[in-house]
Design a protein around this motif. Structure first.
Motif, PDB file in Angstrom:
ATOM      1  N   GLY A 165       0.810  -1.218   0.000  1.00  0.00           N
ATOM      2  CA  GLY A 165       0.000   0.000   0.000  1.00  0.00           C
ATOM      3  C   GLY A 165       0.843   1.267   0.000  1.00  0.00           C
ATOM      4  O   GLY A 165       0.381   2.339  -0.381  1.00  0.00           O
ATOM      5  N   ARG A 166       2.116   1.140   0.423  1.00  0.00           N
ATOM      6  CA  ARG A 166       2.988   2.325   0.417  1.00  0.00           C
ATOM      7  C   ARG A 166       3.769   2.392  -0.905  1.00  0.00           C
ATOM      8  O   ARG A 166       3.612   1.545  -1.780  1.00  0.00           O
ATOM      9  CB  ARG A 166       3.960   2.259   1.604  1.00  0.00           C
ATOM     10  N   SER A 167       4.627   3.386  -0.998  1.00  0.00           N
ATOM     11  CA  SER A 167       5.444   3.547  -2.203  1.00  0.00           C
ATOM     12  C   SER A 167       6.885   3.172  -1.893  1.00  0.00           C
ATOM     13  O   SER A 167       7.391   3.473  -0.803  1.00  0.00           O
ATOM     14  CB  SER A 167       5.404   5.008  -2.659  1.00  0.00           C
ATOM     15  N   LEU A 168       7.555   2.546  -2.842  1.00  0.00           N
ATOM     16  CA  LEU A 168       8.942   2.108  -2.641  1.00  0.00           C
ATOM     17  C   LEU A 168       9.842   3.272  -2.235  1.00  0.00           C
ATOM     18  O   LEU A 168      10.680   3.148  -1.342  1.00  0.00           O
ATOM     19  CB  LEU A 168       9.455   1.449  -3.928  1.00  0.00           C
ATOM     20  N   ILE A 169       9.629   4.417  -2.880  1.00  0.00           N
ATOM     21  CA  ILE A 169      10.521   5.559  -2.631  1.00  0.00           C
ATOM     22  C   ILE A 169      10.394   6.062  -1.188  1.00  0.00           C
ATOM     23  O   ILE A 169      11.353   6.602  -0.622  1.00  0.00           O
ATOM     24  CB  ILE A 169      10.258   6.696  -3.662  1.00  0.00           C
ATOM     25  N   ASP A 170       9.215   5.851  -0.576  1.00  0.00           N
ATOM     26  CA  ASP A 170       9.043   6.265   0.819  1.00  0.00           C
ATOM     27  C   ASP A 170       9.704   5.274   1.775  1.00  0.00           C
ATOM     28  O   ASP A 170      10.238   5.663   2.817  1.00  0.00           O
ATOM     29  CB  ASP A 170       7.551   6.359   1.162  1.00  0.00           C
ATOM     30  N   VAL A 171       9.637   3.999   1.413  1.00  0.00           N
ATOM     31  CA  VAL A 171      10.173   2.970   2.314  1.00  0.00           C
ATOM     32  C   VAL A 171      11.700   2.902   2.214  1.00  0.00           C
ATOM     33  O   VAL A 171      12.396   2.801   3.225  1.00  0.00           O
ATOM     34  CB  VAL A 171       9.542   1.590   1.994  1.00  0.00           C
ATOM     35  N   LEU A 172      12.219   2.948   0.995  1.00  0.00           N
ATOM     36  CA  LEU A 172      13.666   2.845   0.794  1.00  0.00           C
ATOM     37  C   LEU A 172      14.152   3.973  -0.121  1.00  0.00           C
ATOM     38  O   LEU A 172      14.509   3.753  -1.277  1.00  0.00           O
ATOM     39  CB  LEU A 172      14.016   1.474   0.166  1.00  0.00           C
ATOM     40  N   PRO A 173      14.161   5.198   0.412  1.00  0.00           N
ATOM     41  CA  PRO A 173      14.515   6.337  -0.450  1.00  0.00           C
ATOM     42  C   PRO A 173      15.918   6.216  -1.049  1.00  0.00           C
ATOM     43  O   PRO A 173      16.163   6.696  -2.156  1.00  0.00           O
ATOM     44  CB  PRO A 173      14.422   7.539   0.502  1.00  0.00           C
ATOM     45  N   GLN A 174      16.846   5.541  -0.339  1.00  0.00           N
ATOM     46  CA  GLN A 174      18.229   5.467  -0.814  1.00  0.00           C
ATOM     47  C   GLN A 174      18.366   4.694  -2.122  1.00  0.00           C
ATOM     48  O   GLN A 174      19.399   4.776  -2.789  1.00  0.00           O
ATOM     49  CB  GLN A 174      19.150   4.883   0.276  1.00  0.00           C
ATOM     50  N   LEU A 175      17.332   3.919  -2.500  1.00  0.00           N
ATOM     51  CA  LEU A 175      17.418   3.188  -3.771  1.00  0.00           C
ATOM     52  C   LEU A 175      17.083   4.083  -4.964  1.00  0.00           C
ATOM     53  O   LEU A 175      17.366   3.730  -6.115  1.00  0.00           O
ATOM     54  CB  LEU A 175      16.500   1.958  -3.756  1.00  0.00           C
ATOM     55  N   GLY A 176      16.452   5.220  -4.691  1.00  0.00           N
ATOM     56  CA  GLY A 176      16.259   6.218  -5.741  1.00  0.00           C
ATOM     57  C   GLY A 176      15.249   5.853  -6.819  1.00  0.00           C
ATOM     58  O   GLY A 176      15.268   6.444  -7.895  1.00  0.00           O
ATOM     59  N   ARG A 177      14.390   4.880  -6.546  1.00  0.00           N
ATOM     60  CA  ARG A 177      13.400   4.514  -7.568  1.00  0.00           C
ATOM     61  C   ARG A 177      12.047   4.267  -6.917  1.00  0.00           C
ATOM     62  O   ARG A 177      11.962   3.807  -5.788  1.00  0.00           O
ATOM     63  CB  ARG A 177      13.816   3.236  -8.294  1.00  0.00           C
ATOM     64  N   ASP A 178      11.002   4.513  -7.688  1.00  0.00           N
ATOM     65  CA  ASP A 178       9.671   4.314  -7.123  1.00  0.00           C
ATOM     66  C   ASP A 178       8.955   3.152  -7.806  1.00  0.00           C
ATOM     67  O   ASP A 178       9.255   2.796  -8.951  1.00  0.00           O
ATOM     68  CB  ASP A 178       8.827   5.592  -7.250  1.00  0.00           C
ATOM     69  N   ALA A 179       8.022   2.566  -7.060  1.00  0.00           N
ATOM     70  CA  ALA A 179       7.158   1.493  -7.582  1.00  0.00           C
ATOM     71  C   ALA A 179       6.097   1.250  -6.528  1.00  0.00           C
ATOM     72  O   ALA A 179       6.332   1.502  -5.338  1.00  0.00           O
ATOM     73  CB  ALA A 179       7.965   0.216  -7.824  1.00  0.00           C
ATOM     74  N   PRO A 180       4.917   0.782  -6.940  1.00  0.00           N
ATOM     75  CA  PRO A 180       3.910   0.436  -5.948  1.00  0.00           C
ATOM     76  C   PRO A 180       4.314  -0.832  -5.186  1.00  0.00           C
ATOM     77  O   PRO A 180       4.928  -1.731  -5.767  1.00  0.00           O
ATOM     78  CB  PRO A 180       2.650   0.194  -6.796  1.00  0.00           C
ATOM     79  N   ILE A 181       3.970  -0.862  -3.898  1.00  0.00           N
ATOM     80  CA  ILE A 181       4.219  -2.083  -3.117  1.00  0.00           C
ATOM     81  C   ILE A 181       2.880  -2.797  -2.932  1.00  0.00           C
ATOM     82  O   ILE A 181       1.909  -2.192  -2.476  1.00  0.00           O
ATOM     83  CB  ILE A 181       4.861  -1.755  -1.750  1.00  0.00           C
ATOM     84  N   VAL A 182       2.846  -4.070  -3.331  1.00  0.00           N
ATOM     85  CA  VAL A 182       1.598  -4.843  -3.286  1.00  0.00           C
ATOM     86  C   VAL A 182       1.785  -6.027  -2.336  1.00  0.00           C
ATOM     87  O   VAL A 182       2.911  -6.433  -2.062  1.00  0.00           O
ATOM     88  CB  VAL A 182       1.222  -5.349  -4.707  1.00  0.00           C
ATOM     89  N   PRO A 183       0.663  -6.579  -1.826  1.00  0.00           N
ATOM     90  CA  PRO A 183       0.801  -7.638  -0.817  1.00  0.00           C
ATOM     91  C   PRO A 183       1.069  -9.027  -1.414  1.00  0.00           C
ATOM     92  O   PRO A 183       1.562  -9.905  -0.704  1.00  0.00           O
ATOM     93  CB  PRO A 183      -0.550  -7.630  -0.112  1.00  0.00           C
ATOM     94  N   ASP A 184       0.747  -9.238  -2.696  1.00  0.00           N
ATOM     95  CA  ASP A 184       0.985 -10.560  -3.280  1.00  0.00           C
ATOM     96  C   ASP A 184       1.188 -10.454  -4.797  1.00  0.00           C
ATOM     97  O   ASP A 184       0.996  -9.389  -5.389  1.00  0.00           O
ATOM     98  CB  ASP A 184      -0.156 -11.530  -2.933  1.00  0.00           C
ATOM     99  N   VAL A 185       1.587 -11.563  -5.393  1.00  0.00           N
ATOM    100  CA  VAL A 185       1.903 -11.586  -6.817  1.00  0.00           C
ATOM    101  C   VAL A 185       0.655 -11.298  -7.657  1.00  0.00           C
ATOM    102  O   VAL A 185       0.725 -10.581  -8.656  1.00  0.00           O
ATOM    103  CB  VAL A 185       2.550 -12.948  -7.195  1.00  0.00           C
ATOM    104  N   GLN A 186      -0.499 -11.859  -7.239  1.00  0.00           N
ATOM    105  CA  GLN A 186      -1.742 -11.652  -7.996  1.00  0.00           C
ATOM    106  C   GLN A 186      -1.987 -10.159  -8.208  1.00  0.00           C
ATOM    107  O   GLN A 186      -2.265  -9.722  -9.329  1.00  0.00           O
ATOM    108  CB  GLN A 186      -2.941 -12.272  -7.264  1.00  0.00           C
ATOM    109  N   GLN A 187      -1.884  -9.372  -7.144  1.00  0.00           N
ATOM    110  CA  GLN A 187      -2.168  -7.940  -7.269  1.00  0.00           C
ATOM    111  C   GLN A 187      -1.088  -7.222  -8.067  1.00  0.00           C
ATOM    112  O   GLN A 187      -1.353  -6.216  -8.722  1.00  0.00           O
ATOM    113  CB  GLN A 187      -2.345  -7.314  -5.885  1.00  0.00           C
ATOM    114  N   GLY A 188       0.147  -7.762  -8.010  1.00  0.00           N
ATOM    115  CA  GLY A 188       1.226  -7.165  -8.791  1.00  0.00           C
ATOM    116  C   GLY A 188       1.021  -7.316 -10.295  1.00  0.00           C
ATOM    117  O   GLY A 188       1.508  -6.501 -11.089  1.00  0.00           O
TER     118      GLY A 188
END
Lengths: 347, 347
Positions: B37-60
């Motif tokens: 439900g959060r964004s990659l850039i908020d969780v791990l800003p040092q990686l410098g890239r964004d993507a949606p975070i989903v709970p399972d492969v189906q939703q991805g």
């Protein structure tokens, strides 16, 4: 029964020679078309054992062998068709097949099926166990002293030095055990791991396991070395073995006169004293370890006395040729370099 | 789509982090139940890239990924049941599965069958090619300069240093190519060999092949190092890679403050200057090679300026932290240590 098939006196029969000289089993017969009809002791007196030489496996069966050893490195590496037919014959007679080649019999479904039907064992000597763990350092807690032979190059006599020193130590009342790390040693001792066939992450783990798996009564573990830190193709195996075995004492094995590695890219070897220092330095990350002496393989046409004296002068270490009976003298140097016994016997 | 599944911020997601930070493909989504439900850039800003975070492969799947990356080292090493179900789902949708784990998907007959039916690729990143040759020395004839990162220990930032230096060199007009030797690097670059999975006899041969397989226009080959000469479990891989790559220049990678290896048996590390000298000595059997600079991974809570100055004083070499943007400065040291260009361009 040892399969040599025309290569009996060639260098690629190294494994066969080692097993004939140091193996404990009876040699029923040797298969070699070139010398068929003669006696092994006449053809290769330096191996010190006799056996009839026969032209093929069928005729060898008359001498009631229990196993067939494929102990010759064939050019190209795989088994010629007529060998395969011989292997089939041997399997049909229930013989164990001991295979020192890189190619594994257990990967041949037809041979596997046949062996199962006839109750014959297929022993691929170089095939390592599947469950080797990563190095953990448990060798350091082992209540045994560890001696490792190390080399200036490949094929300088490390296995022979290890065997001869283990035997010389035994004669002096030490409980020594030879630890095989290559196919010939494994065939001689009946156990071991060909560390050069292990996935590289697990070389040190395999060496550690070998040192730890020696008999509980062993006091001095004599580990057969592999390769050389200066042979770029095999230095990985050499260093993994060195770190896995955690030697207390090393013996540097050298071929007289060799000043460059014998294979491509034929790079130059450093002076012996520098090799001694480098092995000691690389071992020291685990525990202090000294090179106790130099086992020099003088070979033919060398003034042995002079060669050994010159190496002693250069390195300040005892030098001797185990191929010429010097193992007891070298053992003295090893024994006096050993640390005190570890374990439950401390004062 | 990157599978992290609860480990996104843990150290065993090292492979996922590396691919997210340095990989060139689009990151469709990250699977992680903890941060869904959060964004990659908020969780791990040092990686410098964004993507949606989903709970399972189906939703991805909604984000139209073309491949699923298994880039987390699971405790115990194998794939949990719910992962396997996700892998099946991904295969059924025709995704490529990129597997950085030790266990291979291609050894699972059911997954192999399924992948064949759906036209999905199963890429076991660590599975080395079957036809690696022994080291021959042909790297020495290569008309390219070779730079190798070497380490004081494992997990000190060798891959990152190699990537950052390759990029800094490229920015300066050099034709650099990154050569991956471990699973994360292979996933990032899309080629390479996990040298720690190669049979030990072939580590140097694999490294040689990698250096030689770089693009013909490459001038400076940047080889990712592995392990450390002082980590007994991995030193075999380190030395095989060193000899196979035949570096002209090395970069010593070090984690600030580390004075012993981080894993059993926790042996002490020598001073940095001694490590520099030992790497240079071990490389020298093939050709003279200098350590040009020290890539220090300072990490959090370290006075970086002071740490780097102290290492520069101790070693007499330029020290910098590629994690903090020092790659261009370190590249200058590398560039000035490079020998003249080889090959057809000589005067």
């Amino acid at each position: 029964m040892v399969l040599a098939d025309g290569w009996l006196t060639a260098r690629n029969a190294k494994t066969a020679h080692g097993v004939i000289k140091y193996g404990r089993g009876r040699i029923a017969a040797v298969v070699d078309r070139e010398h068929a009809g003669r006696s092994l002791i006449d053809v290769l007196p330096q191996l010190g054992r006799d056996a009839p030489i026969v032209p093929d496996v069928q005729q060898g069966l008359a001498y009631e062998p229990t196993s067939l050893l494929l102990g010759v490195a064939t050019p190209g590496g795989w088994i010629p068709d007529h060998w395969r037919a011989w292997v089939v014959t041997a399997i049909e007679h229930g013989l164990e097949i001991a295979n020192g080649l890189h190619v594994f019999l257990n990967e041949d479904p037809e041979l596997v099926r046949l062996a199962r039907r006839h109750g014959a064992q297929l022993w691929d000597v170089r095939d390592p166990p599947a469950d080797i763990a990563l190095f953990s350092g448990r060798t350091l807690a082992l209540p045994k002293r560890v001696v490792l032979t190390v080399g200036s190059d490949c094929a300088v006599g490390k296995m022979t030095a290890t065997l001869e020193l283990a035997s010389a130590g035994h004669a002096e009342g030490y409980s020594t055990q030879f630890v095989p790390t290559g196919q010939t040693g494994i065939l001689i001792a009946g156990w071991g791991i060909a560390v050069d066939r292990v996935i590289s992450d697990f070389v040190a783990g395999a060496s550690e396991r070998l040192a730890c798996e020696t008999h509980p009564s062993t006091d001095v573990v004599m580990v057969e070395g592999q390769g050389s830190l200066w042979h770029p193709a095999y230095s990985a195996v050499t260093l993994g073995l060195l770190h896995g075995a955690c030697p207390d004492v090393m013996v540097l094995c050298h071929k007289a006169g060799r000043d460059a590695i014998e294979e491509p890219p034929y790079t130059k070897l450093p002076p012996l004293a520098e090799m001694v220092a480098t092995y000691e330095q690389m071992a020291s990350t685990l525990r202090p370890s000294k090179v106790a002496c130099i086992a020099v393989n003088c070979g033919e046409g060398v003034d042995r006395e002079r060669e050994l004296r010159s190496i002693e002068d250069e390195t300040g270490l005892v030098a001797g040729d185990v191929f010429a009976g010097d193992a007891p003298r070298l053992w003295k140097a090893v024994a006096s370099a050993l640390p005190p016994r570890r374990g439950h016997h401390h004062a």
